[in-house]
Design a protein around this motif. Structure first.
Motif, short mmCIF file in Angstrom:
data_model
loop_
_atom_site.label_atom_id
_atom_site.label_comp_id
_atom_site.label_asym_id
_atom_site.label_seq_id
_atom_site.Cartn_x
_atom_site.Cartn_y
_atom_site.Cartn_z
N ARG A 343 21.03 -19.98 -17.48
CA ARG A 343 22.40 -20.37 -17.81
C ARG A 343 23.26 -20.60 -16.58
O ARG A 343 24.21 -21.39 -16.63
CB ARG A 343 23.03 -19.30 -18.70
N ILE A 350 26.39 -28.84 -17.21
CA ILE A 350 27.10 -29.19 -18.44
C ILE A 350 28.41 -28.40 -18.51
O ILE A 350 28.53 -27.37 -17.83
CB ILE A 350 26.24 -28.92 -19.70
N PRO A 351 29.37 -28.84 -19.29
CA PRO A 351 30.63 -28.09 -19.40
C PRO A 351 30.40 -26.65 -19.86
O PRO A 351 29.55 -26.39 -20.71
CB PRO A 351 31.42 -28.89 -20.45
N GLU A 353 31.99 -24.68 -21.75
CA GLU A 353 32.21 -24.35 -23.15
C GLU A 353 31.03 -24.75 -24.03
O GLU A 353 30.96 -24.32 -25.20
CB GLU A 353 33.50 -25.03 -23.66
N GLN A 354 30.09 -25.54 -23.49
CA GLN A 354 28.93 -25.95 -24.27
C GLN A 354 27.76 -24.96 -24.16
O GLN A 354 26.81 -25.03 -24.94
CB GLN A 354 28.46 -27.34 -23.84
N ILE A 355 27.83 -24.04 -23.19
CA ILE A 355 26.71 -23.13 -22.94
C ILE A 355 26.33 -22.31 -24.17
O ILE A 355 25.15 -22.23 -24.52
CB ILE A 355 27.02 -22.19 -21.74
N THR A 357 26.60 -22.90 -27.39
CA THR A 357 25.94 -23.73 -28.40
C THR A 357 24.56 -24.18 -27.93
O THR A 357 23.59 -24.13 -28.69
CB THR A 357 26.80 -24.96 -28.72
N VAL A 358 24.49 -24.60 -26.67
CA VAL A 358 23.21 -25.06 -26.12
C VAL A 358 22.20 -23.92 -26.10
O VAL A 358 21.01 -24.11 -26.43
CB VAL A 358 23.41 -25.63 -24.70
#
Length: 580
Positions: A343, A350-351, A353-355, A357-358
């Motif tokens: 992570r 990636i942004p 705030e997307q971590i 969900t990803v």
């Protein structure tokens, strides 16, 4: 539940002189054969067929009382931590989420390694970015000595460094503080040791395409700098976001709020990586975590290499840490033996705030494709310096457990942190509590089944494990016993995340170490004969003698048998046995 003492309820019993043709005494269901497997066995007389028996058997195992057997642990293959946890908490109280610790200067002594093993470390990770091979060899041999002498079962993983373009080093053996407004030189010049406010870049072209005013970020945000001058291939930078600067840190460049992407034709595995892999093979490691994987080809190439070089299976885990790896996630998961969600580096690509969900998407894909997944990076980052975690960190850990990640990993917390053992204790206690809460609140995440098997026997094995896990939950059995040569049936059971712990009996030490990463699986190394019923009776009797199985306990037994002269059909079955 109806119990029959003669164990006569059997689905698809197959008996006959010619196992390929003759079927008798069928009670329920029908036997199923894999086509084309009835063949001459060369020097072996007779024929060996391969088939599948789907069996449901309910019986009673009589308890013979408690016997204090010295050395029973060695016969059963129990590791001391699992045995202690079982005695203290019972079957349902056993922790199912596996724990990985990165070994570094703060925890490399034999005493510290033993404390981590006692604290629940299932896998020891060695980051090949740091320290020399002699240091790593010493750690590996200490871990093996603890396994042999103290009865632990700790697997060893090496983590490759990957492309040098991302790595910079300030030369100090520990972290240094980057203060606000301080001026630093990032240079390709080679020197020994450390120099004040000077950072050595490992890749000569690290500054290509970089402009004055760009932002240089260390380890995904641990510290930040602004490029104020270019001097040939070097960069003079001003610290704008003070923070910790770790040895051999990873850097990235940003411009106008976007990551600066540059094309560098560098292989996934460097020359140093290949030398590290050869070293790992020679030391008998269990896992290789592969850095900066962007497609499945590099994973396949490494697995092919390992199959030709290593006498024992070494599992390859792909680290998902780039946008390219996310775009090819499914093919990478299919090609690998497991996944690490890195992570920290992924958060650079990636942004932020997307971590979350990803992370959940990656975990779900891994469960669908039956591959273990480790959630890594910054789980308890504050514990590098402080004895207690932030509440937000504990919530983050809890979410990974609720998402049914197979394993959680400590990085700097254990490798260089002041409170590595406490950090491990936080992971262990949080895992146990969240798992218990999920079971009590019936929060089990049902998996939308993705069919894995292609051949009929593989599909039947998959359905047997799906059904066995569901039955184990509905009947409330105390444990699941699985007898497996290569761990496939155990992993299929783990994929379903059943409530009872999964005890996997195998006679292959490599399989035992690989199962250390599987959620809810307690791997046990025992001798397995070709007689399935003998294996079941022997292991149940041995566990009864320890007092860990008692009257009224129910276990669901799953087994697979490879074809031999003694058992000419390959059967897969499950049974329920109750201790009388």
């Amino acid at each position: 539940m109806a119990i029959v003492r003669d164990s006569s309820l059997m689905c698809g019993r197959i008996i006959g002189k010619n196992p390929c043709l003759e079927l008798k005494n069928r009670v329920i269901g029908r036997p199923i054969f894999a086509p084309g497997f009835c063949c001459n066995a060369g020097k072996l007389k007779g024929k060996i067929g391969i088939g599948v028996r789907a069996a449901v058997q309910v019986g009673v195992e009589k308890s013979e009382g408690l016997i204090d057997l010295k050395g029973l642990r060695g016969v059963l293959g129990f590791d001391v931590v699992s045995e202690g946890e079982l005695r203290e908490k019972g079957f349902l109280g056993m922790r199912k989420t596996k724990l990985v610790c990165t070994i570094g200067p703060a925890c490399c002594s034999l005493e510290d390694l033993e404390k981590l093993a006692l604290g629940g470390m299932n896998v020891a990770r060695l980051n090949m970015c740091h320290n020399g091979r002699e240091w790593h060899r010493d750690v590996i041999r200490k871990i093996k000595r603890l396994n042999e002498d103290k009865g632990f079962c700790v697997s060893v993983m090496i983590d490759t460094e990957g492309s040098q373009i991302h790595v910079v080093d300030h030369g100090s053996p520990s972290s240094v503080k980057a203060e606000d407004g301080s001026i630093w030189l990032f240079t390709t010049q080679k020197f020994e040791g450390s120099r004040p406010f000077t950072v050595q870049a490992n890749y000569e072209g690290f500054s290509e395409g970089i402009e004055v005013g760009d932002e240089l970020v260390i380890d995904g945000g641990m510290a930040g700098f602004e490029v104020i001058e270019k001097i040939g291939g070097d960069l003079r930078c001003k610290c704008t976001d003070p923070g910790l600067f770790l040895p051999r840190a990873k850097l990235s460049f940003w411009r106008d709020g976007k990551l600066v992407r540059r094309k560098h034709e560098l292989p996934t595995l460097s020359t140093k990586d290949w030398a590290d892999i050869e070293f790992g093979v020679s030391e008998g490691i269990d896992f290789i975590a592969m850095s900066f994987v962007n497609d499945s080809d590099s994973v396949k190439h490494l697995k092919n290499y390992l199959s030709s070089k290593s006498s024992k299976p070494i599992r390859v885990l792909a680290k998902i840490e780039s946008l390219e790896s996310l775009q090819k996630l499914k093919e990478i998961v299919e090609a690998s033996d497991g996944i690490m969600v890195a992570r920290g580096d992924l958060g650079v690509e990636i942004p932020l705030e997307q971590i979350p969900t990803v992370q959940e998407v990656i975990i779900n894909v891994c469960r669908q494709l039956n591959k273990p997944v480790i959630v890594a990076s910054q789980l308890l980052e504050s514990m590098v310096e402080y004895p207690t975690p932030t509440r937000a960190e504990v919530a983050d850990v809890s979410e990974a457990i609720r998402q049914y990640a197979d394993a959680l990993m400590l990085s700097g917390e254990s490798a260089i942190g002041l409170y590595g053992q406490k950090a491990l204790s936080v992971l262990r206690m949080t895992s146990s509590r969240i798992e218990t809460w999920g079971r009590e609140e019936s929060q089990q995440s049902l998996l939308h089944q993705h069919q894995l098997g292609v051949s009929l026997p593989d599909r039947i094995a998959e359905e047997i494990c799906n059904s066995a896990a569901e039955m184990a939950n509905k009947l409330g059995v105390d444990a699941i016993f699985v007898y497996t040569k290569h761990g496939h049936m155990a992993s299929l059971l783990s994929r379903n995340r059943p409530n009872p712990p999964i005890f996997a009996f195998t006679d292959n030490d490599s399989t035992r170490k690989a199962l250390n990463l599987q959620w809810g699986v307690i791997p046990l190394l025992v001798y397995l004969s070709d007689d399935v019923e003998a294996n079941i009776s022997k292991t149940i009797d041995l566990i009864k003698r320890t007092g860990m199985l008692k009257q009224g306990d129910a276990v669901l037994v799953v087994s697979d048998v490879t074809p031999t002269l003694a058992t000419p059909m390959a059967f897969q079955s499950f049974q329920v046995k109750t201790i009388a």
